[in-house]
Motif scaffolding. Structure first.
Motif, PDB file in Angstrom:
ATOM      1  N   ASP A 471      33.017  59.430 -57.173  1.00 42.38           N
ATOM      2  CA  ASP A 471      31.843  60.004 -57.836  1.00 42.38           C
ATOM      3  C   ASP A 471      31.802  61.483 -57.511  1.00 42.38           C
ATOM      4  OD1 ASP A 471      29.206  60.836 -58.527  1.00 42.38           O
ATOM      5  OD2 ASP A 471      28.472  58.782 -58.302  1.00 42.38           O
ATOM      6  N   THR A 472      31.906  62.338 -58.526  1.00 38.26           N
ATOM      7  CA  THR A 472      31.971  63.781 -58.287  1.00 38.26           C
ATOM      8  C   THR A 472      30.672  64.490 -58.639  1.00 38.26           C
ATOM      9  OG1 THR A 472      32.910  64.188 -60.483  1.00 38.26           O
ATOM     10  CG2 THR A 472      34.459  63.778 -58.690  1.00 38.26           C
ATOM     11  N   ASP A 479      22.240  59.295 -55.462  1.00 35.38           N
ATOM     12  CA  ASP A 479      21.146  58.486 -54.930  1.00 35.38           C
ATOM     13  C   ASP A 479      20.347  57.799 -56.036  1.00 35.38           C
ATOM     14  OD1 ASP A 479      21.873  59.210 -52.381  1.00 35.38           O
ATOM     15  OD2 ASP A 479      20.368  60.796 -52.192  1.00 35.38           O
ATOM     16  N   LEU A 480      20.316  58.400 -57.207  1.00 36.59           N
ATOM     17  CA  LEU A 480      19.573  57.809 -58.317  1.00 36.59           C
ATOM     18  C   LEU A 480      20.293  56.613 -58.935  1.00 36.59           C
ATOM     19  CD1 LEU A 480      18.296  61.039 -60.119  1.00 36.59           C
ATOM     20  CD2 LEU A 480      16.936  59.405 -58.794  1.00 36.59           C
ATOM     21  N   GLY A 481      21.565  56.481 -58.682  1.00 37.88           N
ATOM     22  CA  GLY A 481      22.325  55.367 -59.220  1.00 37.88           C
ATOM     23  C   GLY A 481      23.802  55.689 -59.246  1.00 37.88           C
ATOM     24  N   HIS A 482      24.637  54.738 -58.793  1.00 39.03           N
ATOM     25  CA  HIS A 482      26.073  54.970 -58.758  1.00 39.03           C
ATOM     26  C   HIS A 482      26.825  53.651 -58.788  1.00 39.03           C
ATOM     27  CE1 HIS A 482      24.785  54.552 -54.511  1.00 39.03           C
ATOM     28  NE2 HIS A 482      25.884  53.832 -54.407  1.00 39.03           N
ATOM     29  N   VAL A 483      28.136  53.739 -58.979  1.00 34.70           N
ATOM     30  CA  VAL A 483      28.987  52.554 -58.947  1.00 34.70           C
ATOM     31  C   VAL A 483      29.053  52.057 -57.510  1.00 34.70           C
ATOM     32  CG1 VAL A 483      31.329  51.674 -59.295  1.00 34.70           C
ATOM     33  CG2 VAL A 483      30.349  53.309 -60.922  1.00 34.70           C
ATOM     34  N   ALA A 555      19.895  49.097 -57.930  1.00 39.65           N
ATOM     35  CA  ALA A 555      19.633  48.504 -59.235  1.00 39.65           C
ATOM     36  C   ALA A 555      18.509  49.250 -59.924  1.00 39.65           C
ATOM     37  CB  ALA A 555      19.265  47.026 -59.086  1.00 39.65           C
ATOM     38  N   PRO A 556      18.596  49.445 -61.259  1.00 40.14           N
ATOM     39  CA  PRO A 556      17.527  50.142 -61.987  1.00 40.14           C
ATOM     40  C   PRO A 556      16.241  49.341 -61.934  1.00 40.14           C
ATOM     41  CG  PRO A 556      19.080  49.114 -63.512  1.00 40.14           C
ATOM     42  CD  PRO A 556      19.683  48.974 -62.145  1.00 40.14           C
TER      43      PRO A 556
END
Length: 557
Positions: A471-472, A479-483, A555-556
Protein backbone atom coordinates in the motif's frame (compact mmCIF):
# COMPACT_ATOMS: atom_id res chain seq x y z
CA UNK A 1 -36.31 6.54 -60.35
CA UNK A 2 -38.33 7.19 -57.20
CA UNK A 3 -41.54 5.26 -56.58
CA UNK A 4 -44.82 7.04 -57.16
CA UNK A 5 -46.17 6.25 -53.67
CA UNK A 6 -44.19 5.71 -50.49
CA UNK A 7 -46.05 4.44 -47.45
CA UNK A 8 -44.40 4.60 -44.03
CA UNK A 9 -45.82 2.49 -41.22
CA UNK A 10 -44.99 4.12 -37.90
CA UNK A 11 -43.82 7.59 -36.99
CA UNK A 12 -41.49 9.01 -34.31
CA UNK A 13 -37.73 8.84 -35.07
CA UNK A 14 -37.35 6.16 -37.75
CA UNK A 15 -40.59 6.61 -39.67
CA UNK A 16 -40.67 10.40 -39.69
CA UNK A 17 -36.99 10.63 -40.64
CA UNK A 18 -37.70 8.40 -43.63
CA UNK A 19 -40.76 10.39 -44.70
CA UNK A 20 -39.15 13.82 -44.29
CA UNK A 21 -35.94 12.78 -46.06
CA UNK A 22 -37.90 11.27 -48.95
CA UNK A 23 -39.79 14.53 -49.40
CA UNK A 24 -36.56 16.53 -49.47
CA UNK A 25 -35.22 14.25 -52.17
CA UNK A 26 -38.38 13.99 -54.29
CA UNK A 27 -40.99 16.72 -54.43
CA UNK A 28 -43.32 14.74 -56.69
CA UNK A 29 -43.62 11.55 -54.64
CA UNK A 30 -46.85 10.79 -52.77
CA UNK A 31 -45.88 10.10 -49.15
CA UNK A 32 -48.31 8.62 -46.66
CA UNK A 33 -47.50 7.93 -43.00
CA UNK A 34 -49.76 5.53 -41.08
CA UNK A 35 -49.49 5.79 -37.29
CA UNK A 36 -51.43 3.39 -35.05
CA UNK A 37 -51.41 5.85 -32.17
CA UNK A 38 -52.63 9.40 -31.90
CA UNK A 39 -49.18 11.07 -31.86
CA UNK A 40 -46.94 10.69 -34.87
CA UNK A 41 -43.89 12.65 -33.72
CA UNK A 42 -43.01 13.14 -30.07
CA UNK A 43 -39.91 13.17 -27.88
CA UNK A 44 -40.25 9.85 -26.08
CA UNK A 45 -36.99 10.42 -24.23
CA UNK A 46 -38.56 13.44 -22.57
CA UNK A 47 -41.40 11.57 -20.86
CA UNK A 48 -39.66 11.13 -17.47
CA UNK A 49 -38.72 14.81 -17.44
CA UNK A 50 -42.37 15.76 -17.79
CA UNK A 51 -43.19 13.49 -14.83
CA UNK A 52 -40.49 15.33 -12.86
CA UNK A 53 -41.96 18.71 -13.77
CA UNK A 54 -38.84 19.83 -15.66
CA UNK A 55 -40.90 19.86 -18.86
CA UNK A 56 -43.93 21.80 -17.73
CA UNK A 57 -46.38 20.66 -20.39
CA UNK A 58 -46.63 17.39 -22.28
CA UNK A 59 -47.42 19.45 -25.38
CA UNK A 60 -43.78 20.59 -25.37
CA UNK A 61 -42.83 17.01 -26.24
CA UNK A 62 -44.94 17.03 -29.40
CA UNK A 63 -42.52 17.78 -32.23
CA UNK A 64 -44.99 17.65 -35.11
CA UNK A 65 -48.61 16.78 -35.74
CA UNK A 66 -50.44 15.78 -38.90
CA UNK A 67 -51.23 19.38 -39.80
CA UNK A 68 -47.68 20.72 -39.42
CA UNK A 69 -46.24 17.81 -41.39
CA UNK A 70 -48.72 18.45 -44.17
CA UNK A 71 -47.80 22.13 -44.24
CA UNK A 72 -44.02 21.74 -43.97
CA UNK A 73 -43.46 18.58 -45.98
CA UNK A 74 -46.66 17.88 -47.92
CA UNK A 75 -46.85 14.51 -46.17
CA UNK A 76 -50.21 12.81 -45.70
CA UNK A 77 -50.11 11.72 -42.05
CA UNK A 78 -52.94 9.52 -40.84
CA UNK A 79 -53.01 8.93 -37.10
CA UNK A 80 -55.10 6.22 -35.43
CA UNK A 81 -54.50 4.10 -38.54
CA UNK A 82 -53.30 0.60 -37.73
CA UNK A 83 -51.84 -1.61 -40.46
CA UNK A 84 -53.05 -5.15 -39.82
CA UNK A 85 -51.68 -6.99 -42.85
CA UNK A 86 -49.26 -6.68 -45.77
CA UNK A 87 -49.97 -8.37 -49.12
CA UNK A 88 -46.48 -8.43 -50.59
CA UNK A 89 -47.56 -9.85 -53.94
CA UNK A 90 -50.22 -7.21 -54.52
CA UNK A 91 -48.22 -4.52 -52.68
CA UNK A 92 -51.18 -3.51 -50.58
CA UNK A 93 -51.82 -2.88 -46.90
CA UNK A 94 -54.91 -3.60 -44.87
CA UNK A 95 -55.52 -0.58 -42.66
CA UNK A 96 -57.95 -0.27 -39.75
CA UNK A 97 -59.01 3.22 -38.68
CA UNK A 98 -61.96 4.95 -36.98
CA UNK A 99 -63.49 5.20 -40.45
CA UNK A 100 -63.34 1.43 -40.99
CA UNK A 101 -61.07 -0.99 -42.85
CA UNK A 102 -59.48 -0.06 -46.18
CA UNK A 103 -56.88 -1.40 -48.60
CA UNK A 104 -54.01 0.91 -49.49
CA UNK A 105 -51.44 0.26 -52.22
CA UNK A 106 -47.75 1.13 -52.15
CA UNK A 107 -44.81 1.21 -54.50
CA UNK A 108 -42.29 1.36 -51.66
CA UNK A 109 -42.94 0.58 -48.00
CA UNK A 110 -40.98 1.53 -44.88
CA UNK A 111 -41.71 -0.35 -41.68
CA UNK A 112 -40.94 1.63 -38.53
CA UNK A 113 -43.22 -0.02 -35.96
CA UNK A 114 -40.80 0.52 -33.07
CA UNK A 115 -40.71 -1.67 -30.00
CA UNK A 116 -43.24 -2.82 -27.45
CA UNK A 117 -42.79 -3.16 -23.71
CA UNK A 118 -41.83 -6.56 -22.41
CA UNK A 119 -44.65 -7.94 -20.30
CA UNK A 120 -43.07 -9.76 -17.36
CA UNK A 121 -44.89 -12.63 -15.62
CA UNK A 122 -46.27 -10.44 -12.84
CA UNK A 123 -49.79 -10.64 -11.45
CA UNK A 124 -51.84 -7.44 -11.42
CA UNK A 125 -50.31 -5.62 -14.38
CA UNK A 126 -53.78 -4.51 -15.46
CA UNK A 127 -54.45 -2.69 -12.15
CA UNK A 128 -55.21 1.06 -12.46
CA UNK A 129 -52.16 2.05 -10.41
CA UNK A 130 -49.77 0.20 -12.77
CA UNK A 131 -48.23 2.16 -15.65
CA UNK A 132 -45.54 2.02 -18.32
CA UNK A 133 -43.58 5.02 -19.57
CA UNK A 134 -43.19 4.77 -23.36
CA UNK A 135 -45.98 6.75 -25.00
CA UNK A 136 -47.83 10.03 -24.60
CA UNK A 137 -50.90 8.27 -23.17
CA UNK A 138 -48.57 6.53 -20.70
CA UNK A 139 -47.17 9.78 -19.37
CA UNK A 140 -50.62 11.36 -19.20
CA UNK A 141 -51.82 8.44 -17.06
CA UNK A 142 -48.81 8.65 -14.75
CA UNK A 143 -48.96 12.40 -14.21
CA UNK A 144 -52.72 12.41 -13.67
CA UNK A 145 -52.52 9.77 -10.98
CA UNK A 146 -49.40 11.29 -9.44
CA UNK A 147 -51.00 14.73 -9.19
CA UNK A 148 -54.05 13.20 -7.52
CA UNK A 149 -51.89 11.32 -5.00
CA UNK A 150 -49.80 14.37 -4.13
CA UNK A 151 -52.96 16.39 -3.56
CA UNK A 152 -53.97 14.12 -0.66
CA UNK A 153 -50.69 12.58 0.57
CA UNK A 154 -47.41 14.17 1.64
CA UNK A 155 -45.25 11.27 0.49
CA UNK A 156 -46.99 8.61 -1.60
CA UNK A 157 -45.12 5.37 -2.24
CA UNK A 158 -44.10 4.23 -5.71
CA UNK A 159 -42.45 1.06 -6.91
CA UNK A 160 -40.40 1.15 -10.11
CA UNK A 161 -39.81 -2.28 -11.61
CA UNK A 162 -36.72 -2.29 -13.83
CA UNK A 163 -33.50 -0.35 -13.19
CA UNK A 164 -32.52 0.32 -16.78
CA UNK A 165 -32.21 3.77 -18.35
CA UNK A 166 -35.93 4.56 -18.35
CA UNK A 167 -36.38 3.08 -14.89
CA UNK A 168 -33.64 5.27 -13.40
CA UNK A 169 -35.02 8.37 -15.08
CA UNK A 170 -38.45 7.51 -13.68
CA UNK A 171 -37.00 7.06 -10.19
CA UNK A 172 -35.36 10.47 -10.27
CA UNK A 173 -38.56 12.07 -11.58
CA UNK A 174 -40.68 10.57 -8.80
CA UNK A 175 -38.22 11.49 -6.04
CA UNK A 176 -38.12 15.07 -7.30
CA UNK A 177 -41.90 15.15 -6.96
CA UNK A 178 -41.69 14.08 -3.31
CA UNK A 179 -42.50 10.40 -3.75
CA UNK A 180 -40.99 7.60 -1.66
CA UNK A 181 -39.51 5.20 -4.20
CA UNK A 182 -38.64 1.50 -4.15
CA UNK A 183 -36.60 0.27 -7.13
CA UNK A 184 -36.81 -3.42 -8.05
CA UNK A 185 -34.32 -5.05 -10.41
CA UNK A 186 -33.89 -8.75 -11.22
CA UNK A 187 -30.19 -8.30 -12.02
CA UNK A 188 -27.78 -8.01 -9.08
CA UNK A 189 -27.08 -4.36 -9.95
CA UNK A 190 -28.78 -1.22 -11.18
CA UNK A 191 -28.33 -0.25 -14.83
CA UNK A 192 -27.38 -3.75 -16.09
CA UNK A 193 -25.55 -2.52 -19.24
CA UNK A 194 -23.05 -0.73 -16.97
CA UNK A 195 -20.02 -2.58 -15.61
CA UNK A 196 -20.67 -3.70 -12.04
CA UNK A 197 -17.85 -1.61 -10.57
CA UNK A 198 -19.49 1.57 -11.87
CA UNK A 199 -23.06 0.46 -11.16
CA UNK A 200 -22.15 0.35 -7.46
CA UNK A 201 -21.52 4.09 -7.57
CA UNK A 202 -24.91 4.71 -9.17
CA UNK A 203 -26.54 2.56 -6.49
CA UNK A 204 -24.83 4.60 -3.78
CA UNK A 205 -26.19 7.80 -5.32
CA UNK A 206 -29.71 6.36 -5.43
CA UNK A 207 -29.57 5.33 -1.77
CA UNK A 208 -28.23 8.77 -0.82
CA UNK A 209 -31.39 10.24 -2.38
CA UNK A 210 -33.58 7.98 -0.25
CA UNK A 211 -34.35 5.32 -2.85
CA UNK A 212 -34.78 1.80 -1.45
CA UNK A 213 -33.12 -0.76 -3.70
CA UNK A 214 -34.28 -4.35 -4.13
CA UNK A 215 -31.62 -5.99 -6.30
CA UNK A 216 -31.47 -9.58 -7.47
CA UNK A 217 -35.19 -10.04 -6.92
CA UNK A 218 -38.30 -9.83 -9.08
CA UNK A 219 -41.82 -8.61 -8.53
CA UNK A 220 -44.30 -11.50 -8.55
CA UNK A 221 -47.41 -9.36 -8.00
CA UNK A 222 -48.11 -5.64 -8.09
CA UNK A 223 -51.71 -5.48 -6.90
CA UNK A 224 -53.10 -4.96 -4.38
CA UNK A 225 -49.63 -5.02 -2.77
CA UNK A 226 -46.30 -5.30 -4.52
CA UNK A 227 -44.88 -8.70 -3.60
CA UNK A 228 -41.23 -9.51 -4.33
CA UNK A 229 -39.67 -12.91 -4.89
CA UNK A 230 -37.82 -12.69 -1.56
CA UNK A 231 -41.11 -12.28 0.32
CA UNK A 232 -40.93 -8.49 0.75
CA UNK A 233 -44.28 -6.70 0.48
CA UNK A 234 -44.69 -3.01 -0.32
CA UNK A 235 -47.89 -0.98 -0.05
CA UNK A 236 -47.51 1.09 -3.20
CA UNK A 237 -49.77 3.87 -4.44
CA UNK A 238 -48.18 3.86 -7.90
CA UNK A 239 -46.25 1.23 -9.87
CA UNK A 240 -44.13 1.82 -12.97
CA UNK A 241 -43.05 -1.27 -14.91
CA UNK A 242 -40.19 -0.79 -17.37
CA UNK A 243 -38.29 -4.06 -17.71
CA UNK A 244 -37.25 -3.64 -21.33
CA UNK A 245 -38.62 -3.72 -24.85
CA UNK A 246 -38.74 -6.14 -27.76
CA UNK A 247 -39.05 -5.51 -31.52
CA UNK A 248 -42.62 -4.89 -32.64
CA UNK A 249 -42.24 -7.22 -35.61
CA UNK A 250 -45.54 -9.13 -35.66
CA UNK A 251 -46.68 -7.40 -38.86
CA UNK A 252 -43.40 -8.26 -40.59
CA UNK A 253 -43.57 -11.83 -39.33
CA UNK A 254 -47.12 -12.29 -40.63
CA UNK A 255 -45.95 -10.99 -44.02
CA UNK A 256 -43.19 -13.58 -44.14
CA UNK A 257 -40.26 -11.16 -43.94
CA UNK A 258 -36.99 -12.57 -42.63
CA UNK A 259 -36.54 -12.11 -38.90
CA UNK A 260 -33.40 -12.40 -36.80
CA UNK A 261 -32.30 -12.05 -33.19
CA UNK A 262 -35.19 -11.50 -30.76
CA UNK A 263 -37.57 -11.50 -33.70
CA UNK A 264 -36.07 -8.32 -35.17
CA UNK A 265 -36.52 -7.53 -38.86
CA UNK A 266 -33.42 -8.38 -40.90
CA UNK A 267 -32.25 -5.57 -43.20
CA UNK A 268 -29.29 -5.06 -45.52
CA UNK A 269 -26.85 -2.15 -45.62
CA UNK A 270 -29.52 0.06 -47.26
CA UNK A 271 -32.24 -0.87 -44.71
CA UNK A 272 -33.94 -3.12 -47.29
CA UNK A 273 -35.71 -6.18 -45.92
CA UNK A 274 -35.93 -9.61 -47.57
CA UNK A 275 -38.61 -8.07 -49.81
CA UNK A 276 -37.06 -5.71 -52.42
CA UNK A 277 -39.97 -3.27 -52.10
CA UNK A 278 -39.94 -3.04 -48.29
CA UNK A 279 -37.44 -1.22 -46.06
CA UNK A 280 -37.33 -1.06 -42.25
CA UNK A 281 -35.83 1.25 -39.62
CA UNK A 282 -35.83 1.85 -35.89
CA UNK A 283 -36.26 -0.27 -32.81
CA UNK A 284 -37.76 -3.24 -34.69
CA UNK A 285 -34.72 -4.05 -36.83
CA UNK A 286 -31.63 -6.18 -36.35
CA UNK A 287 -28.31 -4.32 -36.39
CA UNK A 288 -24.62 -5.13 -36.37
CA UNK A 289 -22.70 -4.43 -33.18
CA UNK A 290 -19.28 -2.77 -33.26
CA UNK A 291 -16.37 -5.08 -32.61
CA UNK A 292 -18.26 -8.35 -33.09
CA UNK A 293 -20.07 -10.35 -35.74
CA UNK A 294 -22.93 -10.91 -33.31
CA UNK A 295 -26.18 -9.21 -34.43
CA UNK A 296 -28.31 -7.40 -31.90
CA UNK A 297 -31.04 -4.84 -31.27
CA UNK A 298 -30.28 -1.26 -30.21
CA UNK A 299 -33.52 0.64 -29.45
CA UNK A 300 -32.19 4.21 -29.44
CA UNK A 301 -33.55 7.33 -31.13
CA UNK A 302 -30.29 8.41 -32.79
CA UNK A 303 -29.69 5.20 -34.74
CA UNK A 304 -33.40 5.04 -35.65
CA UNK A 305 -33.32 8.51 -37.20
CA UNK A 306 -30.22 7.67 -39.23
CA UNK A 307 -31.74 4.39 -40.40
CA UNK A 308 -34.88 6.18 -41.57
CA UNK A 309 -32.78 8.66 -43.51
CA UNK A 310 -30.78 5.83 -45.09
CA UNK A 311 -33.94 4.00 -46.12
CA UNK A 312 -35.25 7.11 -47.87
CA UNK A 313 -31.93 7.60 -49.67
CA UNK A 314 -32.12 4.03 -50.94
CA UNK A 315 -35.74 4.35 -52.03
CA UNK A 316 -35.06 7.57 -53.91
CA UNK A 317 -31.90 6.28 -55.60
CA UNK A 318 -29.76 8.76 -53.68
CA UNK A 319 -26.24 8.01 -52.49
CA UNK A 320 -26.64 6.10 -49.23
CA UNK A 321 -24.40 6.58 -46.22
CA UNK A 322 -22.57 3.34 -45.44
CA UNK A 323 -24.24 1.61 -42.52
CA UNK A 324 -21.80 1.42 -39.64
CA UNK A 325 -22.11 -1.12 -36.82
CA UNK A 326 -23.70 0.33 -33.71
CA UNK A 327 -21.93 1.13 -30.45
CA UNK A 328 -24.98 1.43 -28.21
CA UNK A 329 -23.71 4.76 -26.93
CA UNK A 330 -25.96 6.03 -24.16
CA UNK A 331 -25.96 8.39 -21.20
CA UNK A 332 -28.27 8.87 -18.23
CA UNK A 333 -28.54 11.37 -15.39
CA UNK A 334 -29.10 9.89 -11.95
CA UNK A 335 -29.53 12.82 -9.56
CA UNK A 336 -26.01 14.26 -9.13
CA UNK A 337 -24.28 11.65 -11.27
CA UNK A 338 -24.05 10.93 -14.97
CA UNK A 339 -23.37 7.43 -16.31
CA UNK A 340 -22.31 6.87 -19.90
CA UNK A 341 -21.42 3.85 -22.05
CA UNK A 342 -20.13 3.20 -25.54
CA UNK A 343 -18.96 0.09 -27.33
CA UNK A 344 -18.53 -3.33 -25.76
CA UNK A 345 -18.61 -3.71 -21.99
CA UNK A 346 -16.35 -5.97 -19.94
CA UNK A 347 -19.25 -8.40 -19.53
CA UNK A 348 -19.89 -8.59 -23.28
CA UNK A 349 -16.21 -9.06 -24.03
CA UNK A 350 -15.96 -11.91 -21.53
CA UNK A 351 -19.12 -13.58 -22.82
CA UNK A 352 -17.85 -13.45 -26.40
CA UNK A 353 -14.36 -14.60 -25.46
CA UNK A 354 -12.70 -11.50 -26.92
CA UNK A 355 -9.20 -10.89 -25.56
CA UNK A 356 -8.90 -7.49 -23.95
CA UNK A 357 -7.14 -5.45 -21.29
CA UNK A 358 -9.09 -3.22 -18.90
CA UNK A 359 -7.70 0.19 -18.02
CA UNK A 360 -9.07 2.50 -15.32
CA UNK A 361 -8.40 6.12 -14.41
CA UNK A 362 -10.02 8.48 -11.90
CA UNK A 363 -9.17 11.98 -13.15
CA UNK A 364 -10.95 15.24 -12.45
CA UNK A 365 -13.32 16.69 -15.02
CA UNK A 366 -11.07 19.75 -15.06
CA UNK A 367 -7.82 20.84 -13.40
CA UNK A 368 -7.72 20.13 -9.70
CA UNK A 369 -6.42 23.53 -8.66
CA UNK A 370 -9.58 25.23 -9.92
CA UNK A 371 -12.43 24.88 -7.42
CA UNK A 372 -15.24 22.55 -8.40
CA UNK A 373 -13.25 19.72 -9.96
CA UNK A 374 -15.18 16.43 -9.83
CA UNK A 375 -13.81 12.90 -10.20
CA UNK A 376 -14.70 10.92 -13.31
CA UNK A 377 -14.48 7.15 -12.84
CA UNK A 378 -13.46 6.04 -16.34
CA UNK A 379 -13.04 2.44 -17.52
CA UNK A 380 -11.97 1.34 -20.99
CA UNK A 381 -11.25 -1.98 -22.68
CA UNK A 382 -8.53 -2.38 -25.29
CA UNK A 383 -7.71 -5.22 -27.68
CA UNK A 384 -4.19 -6.72 -27.46
CA UNK A 385 -3.10 -4.49 -30.35
CA UNK A 386 -4.26 -1.41 -28.44
CA UNK A 387 -7.54 -0.84 -30.31
CA UNK A 388 -10.24 0.73 -28.14
CA UNK A 389 -13.21 -1.64 -27.84
CA UNK A 390 -15.47 0.19 -25.40
CA UNK A 391 -15.60 2.62 -22.50
CA UNK A 392 -17.83 3.56 -19.59
CA UNK A 393 -17.82 6.38 -17.08
CA UNK A 394 -19.60 7.66 -14.00
CA UNK A 395 -19.14 11.07 -12.45
CA UNK A 396 -20.74 14.32 -11.42
CA UNK A 397 -19.49 16.34 -14.40
CA UNK A 398 -17.75 15.88 -17.74
CA UNK A 399 -18.87 12.31 -18.37
CA UNK A 400 -20.90 13.02 -21.52
CA UNK A 401 -18.04 14.90 -23.15
CA UNK A 402 -15.58 12.04 -22.63
CA UNK A 403 -17.99 9.32 -23.68
CA UNK A 404 -18.72 11.22 -26.90
CA UNK A 405 -15.01 11.49 -27.67
CA UNK A 406 -14.49 7.81 -26.89
CA UNK A 407 -17.49 6.80 -29.01
CA UNK A 408 -15.88 8.63 -31.92
CA UNK A 409 -12.60 6.87 -31.15
CA UNK A 410 -14.22 3.43 -31.14
CA UNK A 411 -15.99 4.19 -34.43
CA UNK A 412 -12.68 5.31 -35.98
CA UNK A 413 -10.84 2.22 -34.76
CA UNK A 414 -8.43 4.32 -32.72
CA UNK A 415 -5.76 2.74 -30.58
CA UNK A 416 -4.14 3.74 -27.32
CA UNK A 417 -1.49 5.73 -29.21
CA UNK A 418 -4.23 7.73 -30.93
CA UNK A 419 -5.99 8.55 -27.65
CA UNK A 420 -2.71 9.68 -26.14
CA UNK A 421 -2.18 12.10 -29.02
CA UNK A 422 -5.72 13.50 -29.32
CA UNK A 423 -5.72 17.29 -29.24
CA UNK A 424 -8.76 18.18 -27.15
CA UNK A 425 -10.00 21.60 -26.08
CA UNK A 426 -8.43 22.82 -22.87
CA UNK A 427 -9.12 25.69 -20.54
CA UNK A 428 -9.12 25.31 -16.73
CA UNK A 429 -12.93 25.29 -16.33
CA UNK A 430 -13.33 22.56 -18.97
CA UNK A 431 -10.48 20.09 -18.75
CA UNK A 432 -6.76 19.66 -18.24
CA UNK A 433 -3.67 19.69 -20.45
CA UNK A 434 -3.78 15.91 -20.09
CA UNK A 435 -7.46 15.22 -20.65
CA UNK A 436 -9.00 12.08 -19.10
CA UNK A 437 -9.17 10.64 -22.62
CA UNK A 438 -5.44 11.24 -23.04
CA UNK A 439 -4.84 9.64 -19.63
CA UNK A 440 -6.62 6.49 -20.78
CA UNK A 441 -4.28 6.39 -23.77
CA UNK A 442 -1.18 6.92 -21.63
CA UNK A 443 -2.11 4.16 -19.21
CA UNK A 444 -3.04 1.75 -22.01
CA UNK A 445 0.31 2.45 -23.67
CA UNK A 446 2.14 1.69 -20.44
CA UNK A 447 0.22 -1.54 -19.97
CA UNK A 448 0.79 -2.66 -23.56
CA UNK A 449 4.56 -2.16 -23.50
CA UNK A 450 4.92 -3.44 -19.91
CA UNK A 451 6.10 -0.08 -18.64
CA UNK A 452 3.34 -0.63 -16.09
CA UNK A 453 2.39 -4.28 -15.51
CA UNK A 454 -1.00 -4.33 -13.80
CA UNK A 455 -3.33 -6.59 -11.88
CA UNK A 456 -7.11 -6.48 -11.84
CA UNK A 457 -9.46 -6.07 -8.86
CA UNK A 458 -10.99 -9.51 -9.43
CA UNK A 459 -7.56 -11.05 -8.76
CA UNK A 460 -7.52 -9.86 -5.16
CA UNK A 461 -7.99 -13.29 -3.52
CA UNK A 462 -5.13 -14.83 -5.48
CA UNK A 463 -2.98 -11.77 -4.88
CA UNK A 464 -3.52 -11.85 -1.11
CA UNK A 465 -2.60 -15.54 -1.05
CA UNK A 466 0.49 -15.48 -3.27
CA UNK A 467 1.98 -11.96 -3.40
CA UNK A 468 3.16 -9.19 -1.13
CA UNK A 469 0.51 -6.47 -1.15
CA UNK A 470 2.12 -3.03 -0.95
CA UNK A 471 0.00 0.00 0.00
CA UNK A 472 1.70 3.20 -1.17
CA UNK A 473 -0.81 5.67 0.26
CA UNK A 474 -0.45 7.78 3.39
CA UNK A 475 -0.92 6.52 6.94
CA UNK A 476 -4.22 8.39 7.18
CA UNK A 477 -5.57 6.75 4.02
CA UNK A 478 -4.37 3.36 5.23
CA UNK A 479 -6.14 3.77 8.56
CA UNK A 480 -9.43 4.50 6.82
CA UNK A 481 -9.34 1.16 5.04
CA UNK A 482 -6.81 -1.17 3.42
CA UNK A 483 -6.21 -4.68 2.12
CA UNK A 484 -5.69 -7.01 5.10
CA UNK A 485 -2.02 -7.78 5.57
CA UNK A 486 -0.85 -5.03 3.24
CA UNK A 487 2.54 -3.49 3.96
CA UNK A 488 2.28 0.29 4.19
CA UNK A 489 5.10 2.15 2.48
CA UNK A 490 4.04 5.61 1.26
CA UNK A 491 5.22 6.20 -2.30
CA UNK A 492 7.63 8.94 -1.17
CA UNK A 493 9.46 6.35 1.01
CA UNK A 494 9.72 3.48 -1.47
CA UNK A 495 13.24 4.35 -2.66
CA UNK A 496 14.56 4.48 0.88
CA UNK A 497 12.87 1.25 1.97
CA UNK A 498 13.65 -1.00 -1.00
CA UNK A 499 15.48 -3.58 1.08
CA UNK A 500 12.63 -3.75 3.59
CA UNK A 501 10.21 -4.39 0.70
CA UNK A 502 12.53 -6.95 -0.86
CA UNK A 503 12.84 -8.83 2.43
CA UNK A 504 9.06 -8.75 3.02
CA UNK A 505 8.43 -10.04 -0.48
CA UNK A 506 10.77 -13.00 0.08
CA UNK A 507 10.91 -13.75 -3.61
CA UNK A 508 7.23 -13.16 -4.22
CA UNK A 509 5.81 -10.68 -6.69
CA UNK A 510 4.75 -7.34 -5.22
CA UNK A 511 1.16 -6.21 -5.85
CA UNK A 512 1.17 -2.45 -5.50
CA UNK A 513 -1.81 -0.16 -5.02
CA UNK A 514 -2.67 3.41 -4.09
CA UNK A 515 -5.91 5.42 -4.22
CA UNK A 516 -6.31 5.80 -7.98
CA UNK A 517 -3.24 4.23 -9.55
CA UNK A 518 -0.73 7.03 -10.16
CA UNK A 519 1.33 6.85 -6.95
CA UNK A 520 1.41 3.06 -7.26
CA UNK A 521 2.61 3.47 -10.84
CA UNK A 522 5.53 5.58 -9.66
CA UNK A 523 6.31 3.02 -6.98
CA UNK A 524 6.03 0.13 -9.45
CA UNK A 525 8.60 1.78 -11.70
CA UNK A 526 10.99 2.17 -8.76
CA UNK A 527 10.57 -1.47 -7.76
CA UNK A 528 11.06 -2.74 -11.30
CA UNK A 529 14.23 -0.65 -11.66
CA UNK A 530 15.52 -2.29 -8.47
CA UNK A 531 14.92 -5.74 -9.89
CA UNK A 532 11.79 -6.45 -7.85
CA UNK A 533 8.91 -8.06 -9.76
CA UNK A 534 5.98 -5.68 -9.26
CA UNK A 535 2.68 -4.72 -10.79
CA UNK A 536 0.08 -2.00 -10.20
CA UNK A 537 -3.61 -2.40 -9.32
CA UNK A 538 -5.82 -1.14 -12.16
CA UNK A 539 -8.04 1.60 -10.74
CA UNK A 540 -6.44 1.50 -7.30
CA UNK A 541 -8.24 1.43 -3.98
CA UNK A 542 -11.09 3.55 -5.37
CA UNK A 543 -12.05 0.63 -7.61
CA UNK A 544 -11.11 -2.26 -5.32
CA UNK A 545 -13.00 -0.94 -2.30
CA UNK A 546 -16.06 -0.49 -4.49
CA UNK A 547 -16.16 -3.97 -6.02
CA UNK A 548 -14.88 -5.85 -2.97
CA UNK A 549 -15.91 -3.99 0.19
CA UNK A 550 -15.76 -7.31 2.05
CA UNK A 551 -11.94 -7.38 2.03
CA UNK A 552 -11.47 -4.00 3.70
CA UNK A 553 -9.71 -3.72 7.03
CA UNK A 554 -11.11 -2.19 9.12
CA UNK A 555 -14.53 -3.27 7.84
CA UNK A 556 -16.66 -0.40 6.46
CA UNK A 557 -19.41 0.85 8.74
Amino acid sequence: MSPRRLVVVGGVAGGMSAAARARRLDESMEIIVLEAGHHVSFAGCGLPYHVAGEVASADMLLLHDAESLAEDFAIDVRVDHEVTAIDRQARTLTVRSPQGVETLGYDALVLAPGAVSVEPPIEGLDAPKVHRLRTMPDVEGVTTQLDALLAVEDSPVAVVVGAGFIGLEAVEALVRRGVEVHLVELAPQVLPPLDAELAVRVATELRAEGVTLHLGVSATSVAPQVVLSDGTTIDADLVLVNVGVRPNSALAADAGLELGVNGAIVVDADQRTSDPHIWAAGDAIQVRLQGTDTPGVVPLAGPAARQGRRAADSICGHRTTPQAPLLGTAVVRVFGLTAGITGLSQRQLRQMGIAHEVVRVHPGNHVGWLPGSQIIHLVASFAPDGTLLGAQAVGAAGVDKRIDVLATAVRAGMRADDLAELELAYAPPYGAPKDPVNMLGFVAQNVADQTMPQWQPDEIDQVMADELVLDTRTQREYDLGHVPGALLVPNTQVRDRLEEIREAAAGRRVAVYCAGGFRAYLSTRILLAAGIDARNLSGGWMTLSTVRPDIQEPAPL
